[in-house]
Design a protein around this motif. Structure first.
Motif, mmCIF file in Angstrom:
data_model
loop_
_atom_site.group_PDB
_atom_site.id
_atom_site.type_symbol
_atom_site.label_atom_id
_atom_site.label_comp_id
_atom_site.label_asym_id
_atom_site.label_seq_id
_atom_site.Cartn_x
_atom_site.Cartn_y
_atom_site.Cartn_z
ATOM 1 N N THR A 176 -12.186 4.114 0.837
ATOM 2 C CA THR A 176 -11.506 4.745 -0.292
ATOM 3 C C THR A 176 -11.901 6.218 -0.412
ATOM 4 O O THR A 176 -11.590 6.864 -1.401
ATOM 5 C CB THR A 176 -11.840 4.013 -1.614
ATOM 6 O OG1 THR A 176 -13.262 4.073 -1.801
ATOM 7 C CG2 THR A 176 -11.407 2.564 -1.578
ATOM 8 N N GLU B 167 -2.956 8.836 3.176
ATOM 9 C CA GLU B 167 -1.919 8.010 3.815
ATOM 10 C C GLU B 167 -2.414 7.474 5.159
ATOM 11 O O GLU B 167 -2.196 6.307 5.498
ATOM 12 C CB GLU B 167 -0.644 8.841 3.997
ATOM 13 C CG GLU B 167 0.062 9.129 2.678
ATOM 14 C CD GLU B 167 1.112 10.247 2.767
ATOM 15 O OE1 GLU B 167 1.884 10.387 1.811
ATOM 16 O OE2 GLU B 167 1.134 11.004 3.776
ATOM 17 N N LEU C 70 0.818 -1.221 0.000
ATOM 18 C CA LEU C 70 0.000 0.000 0.000
ATOM 19 C C LEU C 70 0.854 1.275 0.000
ATOM 20 O O LEU C 70 0.344 2.360 0.257
ATOM 21 C CB LEU C 70 -0.938 -0.011 1.215
ATOM 22 C CG LEU C 70 -2.054 -1.060 1.112
ATOM 23 C CD1 LEU C 70 -2.771 -1.241 2.432
ATOM 24 C CD2 LEU C 70 -3.066 -0.669 0.037
ATOM 25 N N ARG D 250 -4.768 4.565 4.523
ATOM 26 C CA ARG D 250 -4.093 3.287 4.214
ATOM 27 C C ARG D 250 -3.420 2.715 5.456
ATOM 28 O O ARG D 250 -3.425 1.503 5.674
ATOM 29 C CB ARG D 250 -3.094 3.499 3.070
ATOM 30 C CG ARG D 250 -3.792 3.577 1.715
ATOM 31 C CD ARG D 250 -2.848 3.889 0.593
ATOM 32 N NE ARG D 250 -2.535 5.300 0.538
ATOM 33 C CZ ARG D 250 -1.340 5.821 0.240
ATOM 34 N NH1 ARG D 250 -0.326 5.017 -0.035
ATOM 35 N NH2 ARG D 250 -1.143 7.115 0.210
ATOM 36 N N ARG E 97 -5.842 -0.145 -4.957
ATOM 37 C CA ARG E 97 -4.932 -0.933 -4.102
ATOM 38 C C ARG E 97 -5.603 -1.311 -2.776
ATOM 39 O O ARG E 97 -5.441 -2.413 -2.263
ATOM 40 C CB ARG E 97 -3.656 -0.134 -3.813
ATOM 41 C CG ARG E 97 -2.730 -0.071 -5.019
ATOM 42 C CD ARG E 97 -1.299 0.177 -4.601
ATOM 43 N NE ARG E 97 -1.041 1.585 -4.308
ATOM 44 C CZ ARG E 97 0.142 2.059 -3.932
ATOM 45 N NH1 ARG E 97 1.177 1.249 -3.795
ATOM 46 N NH2 ARG E 97 0.307 3.327 -3.684
ATOM 47 N N LEU F 110 -9.059 8.691 -1.299
ATOM 48 C CA LEU F 110 -7.986 8.173 -2.156
ATOM 49 C C LEU F 110 -8.209 8.463 -3.631
ATOM 50 O O LEU F 110 -9.347 8.534 -4.108
ATOM 51 C CB LEU F 110 -7.876 6.657 -1.961
ATOM 52 C CG LEU F 110 -7.612 6.204 -0.521
ATOM 53 C CD1 LEU F 110 -7.584 4.684 -0.440
ATOM 54 C CD2 LEU F 110 -6.297 6.767 -0.013
ATOM 55 N N SER G 294 -5.953 5.140 -8.213
ATOM 56 C CA SER G 294 -4.960 4.077 -8.129
ATOM 57 C C SER G 294 -4.865 3.525 -6.692
ATOM 58 O O SER G 294 -4.846 2.305 -6.469
ATOM 59 C CB SER G 294 -3.626 4.626 -8.635
ATOM 60 O OG SER G 294 -2.578 4.051 -7.980
ATOM 61 N N ASN G 295 -4.853 4.423 -5.698
ATOM 62 C CA ASN G 295 -4.790 3.957 -4.310
ATOM 63 C C ASN G 295 -6.099 3.304 -3.874
ATOM 64 O O ASN G 295 -6.097 2.357 -3.087
ATOM 65 C CB ASN G 295 -4.426 5.110 -3.374
ATOM 66 C CG ASN G 295 -2.920 5.304 -3.309
ATOM 67 O OD1 ASN G 295 -2.180 4.345 -3.113
ATOM 68 N ND2 ASN G 295 -2.471 6.525 -3.509
#
Ligand SMILES: Nc1ncnc2c1ncn2[C@@H]1O[C@H](COP(=O)(O)OP(=O)(O)OP(=O)(O)O)[C@@H](O)[C@H]1O
Ligand SMILES: [Mg+2]
Length: 236
Positions: A189, A166, A149, A169, A199, A192, A195-196
């Motif tokens: 999410t 951050e 992550l 995650r 993930r 975010l 893309s994150n």
């Protein structure tokens, strides 16, 4: 999609009711909710802001007492833990051992680094949560997850020095660190980029596939709802 093991209900929720009052007006948020969750099943809570998604997750996590109803959670040894109307103190052991919760506003402990936040979850769970896995195994898995992550370079930082995404995650890795039976994620999410977000969803579904835990996610994101085995719509 991961196959849910519907033969083994992990969680049984019956007749949950919750009303909040401001002293003058009562507002019924949950009015007799029933559902089950199987091992490896992903359930999405869907509803407008204020419909009660976080309230329900807080009750499932044992940090908020319902007014009526019950929650039964099966542990690794086949014993059932019953709660729902208990106060948070009474459910402390349950939460430490069996539940991982990604709070809507993260709730990382501000005086601990990211690594220490993760380590605390493993320590508090003791030996009971993850069967035969040792604390060293759990730590290794958590650090691997943190790496996936993109958190490795942030492990020694304090939460307030991290961005919202951050922290989100980091809160996810903390929630997974003790290999919980029941994983609760409140808009995981929400902060975010695409893309994150992808993930994070991969980390959650990977956990379902490999640990057989159950996952309840509150979200406004249709892409997450599409990945779920089931969606419960909460009325406004
Ligand atoms: N401790 C509390 N005391 C009084 N009212 C509360 C309390 N907690 C939540 N509520 C109210 O209950 C309702 C549901 O709140 P909740 O946070 O569960 O909604 P939500 O579906 O998670 O919303 P969002 O999508 O904005 O996160 C809201 O109207 C909120 O104001
Ligand atoms: Mg909420």
């Amino acid at each position: 999609m991961i196959c849910a093991d519907t033969a083994s209900p992990l969680l049984q929720v019956a007749g949950l009711r919750k009303t909040f009052s401001d002293g003058q007006v009562d507002r019924e948020i949950l009015s007799g909710l029933d559902f089950t969750l199987a091992q490896s099943e992903m359930l999405v809570l869907w509803g407008p802001s204020g419909s009660g998604k976080s309230t329900l997750l807080n009750i499932l996590a044992g940090v908020l007492a319902a007014d009526a109803g019950s929650v039964d959670l099966l542990d690794n040894q086949g014993s059932t833990w019953s709660y729902g109307q208990d106060d948070a103190q009474a459910t402390t052991r349950l939460r430490r051992q069996l539940i991982g919760y990604v709070f809507q506003f993260f709730n990382l402990i501000p005086t601990l680094t990211v690594a220490e936040n993760i380590e605390l979850t493993i320590k508090l769970a003791g030996n009971a949560s993850a069967g035969l896995r040792t604390a060293a195994d759990l730590r290794e898995q958590a650090l691997a997850k943190a790496d996936t992550l993109g958190l490795t370079s942030l492990l020694d930082m304090f939460p307030e020095t991290l961005s919202g995404g951050e922290q989100q995650r980091a809160a996810l890795v903390r929630a997974l660190a003790h290999q919980p039976r029941l994983l609760l994620a409140d808009e995981p999410t929400g902060n975010l980029d695409a893309s994150n977000a992808s993930r994070v969803m991969d980390a959650l579904t990977d956990q379902l596939a490999h640990s057989g835990c159950g996952l309840v996610v509150a979200t406004h994101d249709p892409a997450i709802a599409e990945q779920a085995h089931r969606v419960i719509a909460l009325p406004c």
